[in-house]
Write a protein that holds these residues in place. Structure first.
Motif, PDB file in Angstrom:
ATOM      1  N   SER A  38     -20.656  57.187  18.855  1.00  0.00           N
ATOM      2  CA  SER A  38     -19.544  56.948  20.005  1.00  0.00           C
ATOM      3  C   SER A  38     -18.391  55.939  19.347  1.00  0.00           C
ATOM      4  O   SER A  38     -18.029  55.268  20.337  1.00  0.00           O
ATOM      5  CB  SER A  38     -20.378  56.319  21.024  1.00  0.00           C
ATOM      6  OG  SER A  38     -21.062  55.190  20.657  1.00  0.00           O
ATOM      7  N   GLU A  39     -18.086  56.021  18.381  1.00  0.00           N
ATOM      8  CA  GLU A  39     -16.999  55.298  17.637  1.00  0.00           C
ATOM      9  C   GLU A  39     -15.717  55.433  18.331  1.00  0.00           C
ATOM     10  O   GLU A  39     -15.338  56.697  18.794  1.00  0.00           O
ATOM     11  CB  GLU A  39     -16.928  55.404  16.092  1.00  0.00           C
ATOM     12  CG  GLU A  39     -18.369  55.071  15.212  1.00  0.00           C
ATOM     13  CD  GLU A  39     -18.454  53.784  15.348  1.00  0.00           C
ATOM     14  OE1 GLU A  39     -17.837  52.844  15.801  1.00  0.00           O
ATOM     15  OE2 GLU A  39     -19.798  53.361  14.873  1.00  0.00           O
ATOM     16  N   TRP A  40     -14.636  54.667  18.309  1.00  0.00           N
ATOM     17  CA  TRP A  40     -13.573  54.635  18.943  1.00  0.00           C
ATOM     18  C   TRP A  40     -12.682  55.707  18.297  1.00  0.00           C
ATOM     19  O   TRP A  40     -12.040  56.763  19.252  1.00  0.00           O
ATOM     20  CB  TRP A  40     -12.377  53.498  18.884  1.00  0.00           C
ATOM     21  CG  TRP A  40     -13.037  52.395  19.654  1.00  0.00           C
ATOM     22  CD1 TRP A  40     -13.126  52.582  21.088  1.00  0.00           C
ATOM     23  CD2 TRP A  40     -13.333  50.927  19.311  1.00  0.00           C
ATOM     24  NE1 TRP A  40     -13.385  51.134  21.474  1.00  0.00           N
ATOM     25  CE2 TRP A  40     -13.762  50.319  20.488  1.00  0.00           C
ATOM     26  CE3 TRP A  40     -13.692  50.542  18.069  1.00  0.00           C
ATOM     27  CZ2 TRP A  40     -13.972  49.077  20.265  1.00  0.00           C
ATOM     28  CZ3 TRP A  40     -13.788  49.207  18.017  1.00  0.00           C
ATOM     29  CH2 TRP A  40     -14.216  48.560  19.232  1.00  0.00           C
ATOM     30  N   ALA A  41     -12.698  56.188  17.078  1.00  0.00           N
ATOM     31  CA  ALA A  41     -11.734  57.100  16.558  1.00  0.00           C
ATOM     32  C   ALA A  41     -12.688  57.895  15.245  1.00  0.00           C
ATOM     33  O   ALA A  41     -12.273  58.392  14.394  1.00  0.00           O
ATOM     34  CB  ALA A  41     -10.503  56.355  15.811  1.00  0.00           C
ATOM     35  N   GLY A  42     -13.725  58.063  15.760  1.00  0.00           N
ATOM     36  CA  GLY A  42     -14.880  58.688  14.772  1.00  0.00           C
ATOM     37  C   GLY A  42     -15.313  57.985  13.678  1.00  0.00           C
ATOM     38  O   GLY A  42     -15.129  56.744  13.598  1.00  0.00           O
ATOM     39  N   ARG A 104      -5.496  69.445  23.144  1.00  0.00           N
ATOM     40  CA  ARG A 104      -5.624  70.861  23.030  1.00  0.00           C
ATOM     41  C   ARG A 104      -6.812  71.261  22.156  1.00  0.00           C
ATOM     42  O   ARG A 104      -7.686  72.004  22.658  1.00  0.00           O
ATOM     43  CB  ARG A 104      -4.481  71.562  22.214  1.00  0.00           C
ATOM     44  CG  ARG A 104      -3.095  71.451  22.815  1.00  0.00           C
ATOM     45  CD  ARG A 104      -2.335  72.715  22.356  1.00  0.00           C
ATOM     46  NE  ARG A 104      -1.796  72.294  21.126  1.00  0.00           N
ATOM     47  CZ  ARG A 104      -1.077  71.679  20.416  1.00  0.00           C
ATOM     48  NH1 ARG A 104      -0.328  71.199  21.220  1.00  0.00           N
ATOM     49  NH2 ARG A 104      -0.775  71.663  19.133  1.00  0.00           N
ATOM     50  N   TYR A 105      -7.136  70.466  20.889  1.00  0.00           N
ATOM     51  CA  TYR A 105      -8.594  70.799  20.557  1.00  0.00           C
ATOM     52  C   TYR A 105      -9.629  70.286  21.298  1.00  0.00           C
ATOM     53  O   TYR A 105     -10.635  70.989  21.053  1.00  0.00           O
ATOM     54  CB  TYR A 105      -8.372  69.844  18.948  1.00  0.00           C
ATOM     55  CG  TYR A 105      -9.363  70.256  17.909  1.00  0.00           C
ATOM     56  CD1 TYR A 105      -9.135  71.340  16.991  1.00  0.00           C
ATOM     57  CD2 TYR A 105     -10.743  69.613  17.794  1.00  0.00           C
ATOM     58  CE1 TYR A 105     -10.138  71.572  16.013  1.00  0.00           C
ATOM     59  CE2 TYR A 105     -11.721  70.407  16.845  1.00  0.00           C
ATOM     60  CZ  TYR A 105     -11.259  70.760  16.055  1.00  0.00           C
ATOM     61  OH  TYR A 105     -12.217  71.539  15.466  1.00  0.00           O
ATOM     62  N   ARG A 106      -9.630  69.306  21.701  1.00  0.00           N
ATOM     63  CA  ARG A 106     -10.724  68.902  22.727  1.00  0.00           C
ATOM     64  C   ARG A 106     -11.169  69.940  23.871  1.00  0.00           C
ATOM     65  O   ARG A 106     -12.125  70.144  24.083  1.00  0.00           O
ATOM     66  CB  ARG A 106     -10.263  67.620  23.379  1.00  0.00           C
ATOM     67  CG  ARG A 106     -11.276  66.588  24.032  1.00  0.00           C
ATOM     68  CD  ARG A 106     -10.782  65.337  24.735  1.00  0.00           C
ATOM     69  NE  ARG A 106     -11.921  64.596  25.239  1.00  0.00           N
ATOM     70  CZ  ARG A 106     -12.354  64.357  26.229  1.00  0.00           C
ATOM     71  NH1 ARG A 106     -12.158  65.324  27.295  1.00  0.00           N
ATOM     72  NH2 ARG A 106     -13.212  63.470  26.632  1.00  0.00           N
ATOM     73  N   ASP A 134     -25.236  69.274  25.990  1.00  0.00           N
ATOM     74  CA  ASP A 134     -25.505  68.239  25.080  1.00  0.00           C
ATOM     75  C   ASP A 134     -24.757  66.830  25.296  1.00  0.00           C
ATOM     76  O   ASP A 134     -23.633  67.042  25.775  1.00  0.00           O
ATOM     77  CB  ASP A 134     -25.372  68.422  23.668  1.00  0.00           C
ATOM     78  CG  ASP A 134     -26.015  67.689  22.488  1.00  0.00           C
ATOM     79  OD1 ASP A 134     -25.171  66.556  22.363  1.00  0.00           O
ATOM     80  OD2 ASP A 134     -27.095  67.685  22.369  1.00  0.00           O
ATOM     81  N   SER A 135     -25.372  65.740  25.157  1.00  0.00           N
ATOM     82  CA  SER A 135     -24.555  64.343  25.730  1.00  0.00           C
ATOM     83  C   SER A 135     -23.354  64.205  24.759  1.00  0.00           C
ATOM     84  O   SER A 135     -22.598  63.573  25.105  1.00  0.00           O
ATOM     85  CB  SER A 135     -25.738  63.246  25.588  1.00  0.00           C
ATOM     86  OG  SER A 135     -26.256  63.100  24.076  1.00  0.00           O
ATOM     87  N   THR A 136     -23.307  64.806  23.514  1.00  0.00           N
ATOM     88  CA  THR A 136     -22.106  65.006  22.806  1.00  0.00           C
ATOM     89  C   THR A 136     -20.910  65.444  23.481  1.00  0.00           C
ATOM     90  O   THR A 136     -19.839  65.054  23.288  1.00  0.00           O
ATOM     91  CB  THR A 136     -22.410  65.597  21.474  1.00  0.00           C
ATOM     92  OG1 THR A 136     -23.422  64.939  20.907  1.00  0.00           O
ATOM     93  CG2 THR A 136     -21.026  65.635  20.649  1.00  0.00           C
ATOM     94  N   PHE A 137     -21.100  66.241  24.526  1.00  0.00           N
ATOM     95  CA  PHE A 137     -20.192  66.793  25.138  1.00  0.00           C
ATOM     96  C   PHE A 137     -19.799  66.494  26.522  1.00  0.00           C
ATOM     97  O   PHE A 137     -18.889  66.906  27.341  1.00  0.00           O
ATOM     98  CB  PHE A 137     -20.147  68.418  24.877  1.00  0.00           C
ATOM     99  CG  PHE A 137     -20.325  68.784  23.589  1.00  0.00           C
ATOM    100  CD1 PHE A 137     -19.328  68.909  22.608  1.00  0.00           C
ATOM    101  CD2 PHE A 137     -21.532  69.394  23.189  1.00  0.00           C
ATOM    102  CE1 PHE A 137     -19.229  69.496  21.443  1.00  0.00           C
ATOM    103  CE2 PHE A 137     -21.875  69.662  21.845  1.00  0.00           C
ATOM    104  CZ  PHE A 137     -20.597  69.767  20.966  1.00  0.00           C
ATOM    105  N   SER A 138     -20.804  65.722  26.954  1.00  0.00           N
ATOM    106  CA  SER A 138     -20.881  65.400  28.424  1.00  0.00           C
ATOM    107  C   SER A 138     -20.628  63.819  28.475  1.00  0.00           C
ATOM    108  O   SER A 138     -20.256  63.301  29.635  1.00  0.00           O
ATOM    109  CB  SER A 138     -22.288  65.622  29.148  1.00  0.00           C
ATOM    110  OG  SER A 138     -23.326  65.033  28.541  1.00  0.00           O
ATOM    111  N   ASN A 139     -20.552  63.055  27.159  1.00  0.00           N
ATOM    112  CA  ASN A 139     -20.340  61.698  27.350  1.00  0.00           C
ATOM    113  C   ASN A 139     -18.990  61.471  26.838  1.00  0.00           C
ATOM    114  O   ASN A 139     -18.448  61.863  25.760  1.00  0.00           O
ATOM    115  CB  ASN A 139     -21.288  60.893  26.562  1.00  0.00           C
ATOM    116  CG  ASN A 139     -21.172  59.533  26.312  1.00  0.00           C
ATOM    117  OD1 ASN A 139     -20.206  59.047  25.675  1.00  0.00           O
ATOM    118  ND2 ASN A 139     -21.754  58.396  27.052  1.00  0.00           N
ATOM    119  N   THR A 140     -17.999  60.782  27.639  1.00  0.00           N
ATOM    120  CA  THR A 140     -16.740  60.731  27.009  1.00  0.00           C
ATOM    121  C   THR A 140     -16.491  60.038  25.624  1.00  0.00           C
ATOM    122  O   THR A 140     -15.682  60.548  24.705  1.00  0.00           O
ATOM    123  CB  THR A 140     -15.735  59.874  28.287  1.00  0.00           C
ATOM    124  OG1 THR A 140     -15.849  60.453  29.254  1.00  0.00           O
ATOM    125  CG2 THR A 140     -14.319  59.605  27.601  1.00  0.00           C
TER     126      THR A 140
END
Length: 200
Positions: A38-42, A104-106, A134-140
């Motif tokens: 969950s880092e700001w920019a990866g 767009r990618y998101r 999965d939480s990877t895709f449901s958590n902002t």
């Protein structure tokens, strides 16, 4: 401060840490990267930058180390670095074009993941519990982190620049959890340490 003339980019960046860690980093010329999901920019090595004054980014690094990382003031140390690379190796989401690429990618990533999930659930027998996103895709924060990582791998990006809000007064008030959608700093996430020069 920065000089982005021509095809090259040169930035002065600041990283807040403690004295012991600074000594180790300067000796090894190597940082330990931030690598949660969950880092700001990866995933990467994080710095503060500012386009008007290096004093602003240095002060933000001090506030980060003191108020967020809870390093005692006498132990706080700031590392200054020069970030040098080609302009097309930096993904600067403060710019409209980069914002558009990111979203767009998101959106396309979420579409693919959602379609796969719907297809999987459609094949389940009646009454079977459906698989959830999965939480990877449901958590902002996790999803944004994932998208930054994937974009940087796909386009060989060496650093990301983005605005962020950080509650630097985290430890001062009882209501410290209150955040804001209005950015108060600029952060730089370095994906490739070879662009970090002149540590001091």
């Amino acid at each position: 401060m920065s000089d982005s003339s021509g095809d090259r980019c040169s930035l002065t960046a600041h990283h807040g840490t403690n004295k012991e860690a600074k000594a180790e980093i300067l000796a090894s010329q190597h940082f330990y990267e931030s690598s949660t999901d969950s880092e700001w920019a990866g995933t990467g090595v994080y710095f503060f930058i500012d386009y008007t004054s290096s004093n602003v980014s240095k002060n933000n690094a001090i506030r980060w180390a003191t108020n967020i990382k809870k390093i005692p003031s006498r132990e706080v140390a700031i590392i200054e670095a020069n970030i040098e690379c080609d302009n097309d190796e930096i993904f600067n989401v403060r710019l409209d074009e980069a914002k558009s690429i990111f979203h767009r990618y998101r959106a396309e990533t979420l579409r693919i993941v959602s379609n796969k999930l719907d297809s999987y659930n459609a094949k389940l027998p009646p009454g079977a519990p459906k698989k959830k996103l999965d939480s990877t895709f449901s958590n902002t924060k996790k999803f944004d982190c994932y998208v930054f990582n994937e974009l940087c791998k796909k386009f060989s990006i060496k650093a990301v620049i983005r605005d962020a809000y950080i509650n630097f007064d985290f430890s001062k008030y009882s209501f410290h959890a209150i955040g804001s959608d209005i950015p108060n700093c600029i952060i730089l996430c370095v994906k490739d340490e070879s662009i970090i020069k002149g540590l001091k």
